[in-house]
Design a protein around this motif. Structure first.
Motif, PDB file in Angstrom:
ATOM      1  N   LYS A 216      39.681  40.969  42.420  1.00 56.69           N
ATOM      2  CA  LYS A 216      39.570  39.865  43.375  1.00 56.69           C
ATOM      3  C   LYS A 216      40.843  39.040  43.405  1.00 56.69           C
ATOM      4  N   ASN A 217      41.928  39.531  42.763  1.00 53.97           N
ATOM      5  CA  ASN A 217      43.131  38.704  42.627  1.00 53.97           C
ATOM      6  C   ASN A 217      43.791  38.365  43.965  1.00 53.97           C
ATOM      7  N   VAL A 218      43.548  39.150  44.998  1.00 52.81           N
ATOM      8  CA  VAL A 218      44.149  38.837  46.295  1.00 52.81           C
ATOM      9  C   VAL A 218      43.613  37.507  46.827  1.00 52.81           C
ATOM     10  N   ALA A 219      42.384  37.148  46.460  1.00 53.92           N
ATOM     11  CA  ALA A 219      41.839  35.845  46.849  1.00 53.92           C
ATOM     12  C   ALA A 219      42.580  34.731  46.103  1.00 53.92           C
ATOM     13  N   GLY A 220      42.849  34.960  44.809  1.00 49.12           N
ATOM     14  CA  GLY A 220      43.608  33.989  44.033  1.00 49.12           C
ATOM     15  C   GLY A 220      45.029  33.832  44.542  1.00 49.12           C
ATOM     16  N   TRP A 221      45.657  34.950  44.934  1.00 45.74           N
ATOM     17  CA  TRP A 221      47.012  34.887  45.499  1.00 45.74           C
ATOM     18  C   TRP A 221      47.015  34.043  46.772  1.00 45.74           C
ATOM     19  N   THR A 222      45.988  34.233  47.606  1.00 47.11           N
ATOM     20  CA  THR A 222      45.908  33.477  48.848  1.00 47.11           C
ATOM     21  C   THR A 222      45.716  31.989  48.552  1.00 47.11           C
ATOM     22  N   GLU A 223      44.932  31.700  47.515  1.00 45.05           N
ATOM     23  CA  GLU A 223      44.747  30.303  47.097  1.00 45.05           C
ATOM     24  C   GLU A 223      46.073  29.683  46.677  1.00 45.05           C
ATOM     25  N   LEU A 224      46.851  30.405  45.871  1.00 42.35           N
ATOM     26  CA  LEU A 224      48.162  29.904  45.457  1.00 42.35           C
ATOM     27  C   LEU A 224      49.086  29.725  46.658  1.00 42.35           C
ATOM     28  N   ALA A 225      49.068  30.697  47.560  1.00 38.41           N
ATOM     29  CA  ALA A 225      49.934  30.620  48.739  1.00 38.41           C
ATOM     30  C   ALA A 225      49.613  29.378  49.577  1.00 38.41           C
ATOM     31  N   LYS A 226      48.337  29.041  49.663  1.00 41.33           N
ATOM     32  CA  LYS A 226      47.943  27.859  50.427  1.00 41.33           C
ATOM     33  C   LYS A 226      48.395  26.588  49.717  1.00 41.33           C
ATOM     34  N   ILE A 227      48.382  26.594  48.388  1.00 44.42           N
ATOM     35  CA  ILE A 227      48.896  25.463  47.619  1.00 44.42           C
ATOM     36  C   ILE A 227      50.397  25.308  47.846  1.00 44.42           C
ATOM     37  N   PHE A 228      51.114  26.431  47.784  1.00 42.63           N
ATOM     38  CA  PHE A 228      52.570  26.392  47.968  1.00 42.63           C
ATOM     39  C   PHE A 228      52.955  26.050  49.409  1.00 42.63           C
ATOM     40  N   HIS A 229      52.140  26.527  50.364  1.00 43.15           N
ATOM     41  CA  HIS A 229      52.453  26.372  51.792  1.00 43.15           C
ATOM     42  C   HIS A 229      51.218  25.851  52.529  1.00 43.15           C
ATOM     43  N   PRO A 230      50.879  24.588  52.346  1.00 52.74           N
ATOM     44  CA  PRO A 230      49.627  24.045  52.900  1.00 52.74           C
ATOM     45  C   PRO A 230      49.517  24.127  54.418  1.00 52.74           C
TER      46      PRO A 230
END
Length: 275
Positions: A216-230
């Motif tokens: 499920k790490n792709v969901a976590g990556w997307t979460e980080l990406a949204k944090i980095f690029h809101p």
């Protein structure tokens, strides 16, 4: 182990064709090799170990699908997984990467903070999520750094990784988030913290490390990406919802998958409305 043995036994005999699936961690007591040794006295039990890192995800899922007789399901999941990774990569194509400090632990004090170095899997994950790890040149997988050094790098974003289930914390208001606010205030009050971009712009976040592991790490990556690029047009909630649907389980309500998360209303997972 005792419970597995109890399931396996049928009177004085052992039921055949029992499969035990676990982590492939040779140096851990819960790794496949250790579990196999503990079950050696029980015949007809097969132990299979998997290690679902990003680098070997496709290979591991194909093996698991074959082992369970679910090759079609494995292929379907991999197609979804690859599409989500591709969508994220395309969305980040022209973005400037912010400088990111990842804090794994502060138990050693401000002169011995732990952060992922260049060989740590988190270093690659940060890059895939559109961030620039300030410790990427550190040779050790888990580097020890001083807070003064972090301040000198002037990170744009600070991420504190927490040993939590990937569904994170009870959504605010909750005891969980009160404790996280206390931890956030501790970071903000460190010497020189108020001079960093991360603190000036209130960009300190807490993320469960488990969200970046496994299939499920792709969901976590997307979460980080949204944090980095809101401002990026990506929705971690939608990726999580699709993951839960594929797993055949309900989307957990009133959970904060990261904290703070001001862009997704998790209580309305299907609507994905902004708070």
């Amino acid at each position: 182990i005792d419970m597995i043995g109890a399931i396996a036994r049928d009177g004085d005999t052992i039921k055949p064709d029992i499969l035990v699936i676990c982590y492939d961690y040779p140096d851990k007591t819960y790794g496949a090799a250790a579990i196999e040794r503990k079950l050696a006295s029980l015949d007809s039990i097969t132990v299979a170990g998997f290690h679902f890192t990003a680098e070997i995800m496709t290979e591991e899922l194909h093996k698991l699908g074959k082992l369970l007789g679910r090759e079609n399901e494995a292929d379907s999941y991999l197609n979804w997984y690859s599409q989500k990774k591709s969508n994220l990569s395309n969305a980040l194509d022209k973005e400037a990467f912010p400088k990111v400090y990842i804090e794994l632990s502060s138990k050693g004090g401000l002169n011995s903070l732990e952060t992922p170095g260049k060989t740590n899997p988190l270093n690659a994950i940060i890059t895939k999520a559109g961030g620039d790890n300030i410790a990427r040149s550190q040779s050790k997988s888990v580097a020890k750094v001083k807070w003064d050094w972090v301040v000198s790098k002037n990170p744009d974003v600070i991420i504190c990784m927490q040993s939590r289930d990937f569904t994170g914390w009870n959504a605010p208001p909750s005891i969980d988030t009160v404790q996280l606010e206390i931890a956030k205030n501790e970071i903000s009050s460190r010497p020189g913290a108020d001079g960093t971009s991360a603190v000036k712009n209130d960009r300190i976040y807490f993320v469960p490390v488990d969200s970046l592991n496994g299939i499920k790490n792709v969901a976590g990556w997307t979460e980080l990406a949204k944090i980095f690029h809101p401002k990026l047009d990506i929705d971690p909630g939608k990726v999580y919802a699709e993951y839960f649907e594929r797993m055949g389980i309900s989307y957990p309500k009133n959970r904060a998958f990261a904290y703070p998360e001001c862009w997704i209303d998790r209580s309305r997972a299907c609507g994905h409305e902004s708070r």
